[in-house]
Scaffold this active site. Structure first.
Site, PDB file in Angstrom:
ATOM      1  N   THR A  43       0.865  -1.178   0.000  1.00 46.97           N
ATOM      2  CA  THR A  43       0.000   0.000   0.000  1.00 46.97           C
ATOM      3  C   THR A  43       0.902   1.228   0.000  1.00 46.97           C
ATOM      4  OG1 THR A  43      -0.165   0.002   2.399  1.00 46.97           O
ATOM      5  CG2 THR A  43      -1.880  -1.190   1.199  1.00 46.97           C
ATOM      6  N   VAL A  45       0.881   4.336   1.370  1.00 44.70           N
ATOM      7  CA  VAL A  45       1.257   4.989   2.622  1.00 44.70           C
ATOM      8  C   VAL A  45       2.182   4.086   3.429  1.00 44.70           C
ATOM      9  CG1 VAL A  45       0.404   5.879   4.825  1.00 44.70           C
ATOM     10  CG2 VAL A  45      -0.779   6.464   2.699  1.00 44.70           C
ATOM     11  N   CYS A  46       1.845   2.811   3.528  1.00 48.13           N
ATOM     12  CA  CYS A  46       2.676   1.880   4.294  1.00 48.13           C
ATOM     13  C   CYS A  46       4.076   1.774   3.690  1.00 48.13           C
ATOM     14  CB  CYS A  46       2.025   0.507   4.352  1.00 48.13           C
ATOM     15  SG  CYS A  46       0.409   0.514   5.172  1.00 48.13           S
ATOM     16  N   THR A  47       4.166   1.754   2.380  1.00 53.15           N
ATOM     17  CA  THR A  47       5.458   1.661   1.701  1.00 53.15           C
ATOM     18  C   THR A  47       6.326   2.866   2.031  1.00 53.15           C
ATOM     19  OG1 THR A  47       4.536   0.307  -0.067  1.00 53.15           O
ATOM     20  CG2 THR A  47       6.573   1.487  -0.570  1.00 53.15           C
TER      21      THR A  47
END
Length: 124
Positions: A43, A45-47
């Site tokens: 994802t 944002v998570c990355t």
């Protein structure tokens, strides 16, 4: 809501990670640890968040702080994701372990899920 809250002791769960399998207390040992979770690999944002942690991991290390990620996917997905994280964060290496939780058993025990979403996705 079951799980830990501020001031509680983290349960000594056995976890599978991108670096090794261990019990949480063995990893924490006598140091501070930043434990951060993400609902899934790849994802946007998570990355970028994992990339930022990788970029500043040397600063945490200088202060004796360990990093430990958690995501609700399996180890192979994490390893593939790490390549993407590093590609989006040039010059950075994800040198901290990421816990696999594909059955979504660990994240609710750590109280790291939105209470509203818990009922939709996670088993009680």
């Amino acid at each position: 809501m079951p799980g830990i809250t501020l001031g509680d002791t983290v349960p000594n769960l056995a976890v599978e990670t991108t670096h090794d399998n261990f019990k949480l207390h063995d990893y924490f040992a006598d140091s501070w640890t930043v434990l951060f979770s993400h609902p899934g690999d790849f994802t946007q944002v998570c990355t970028t968040e994992l990339g930022a942690m990788a970029k500043y991991s040397h600063e945490f290390e200088k202060r004796g702080v360990k990093l430990l990620g958690l995501s609700c996917d399996d180890i192979q997905s994490h390893k593939d994701w790490i390549k993407e994280v590093e590609a989006f964060t040039p010059g950075s290496k994800v040198n901290y372990p990421i816990i696999a939780d594909p059955n979504k058993e660990i994240i609710p025990q750590l109280n790291m899920v939105d209470p509203i979403e818990k009922g939709k996705v996670f088993k009680d």
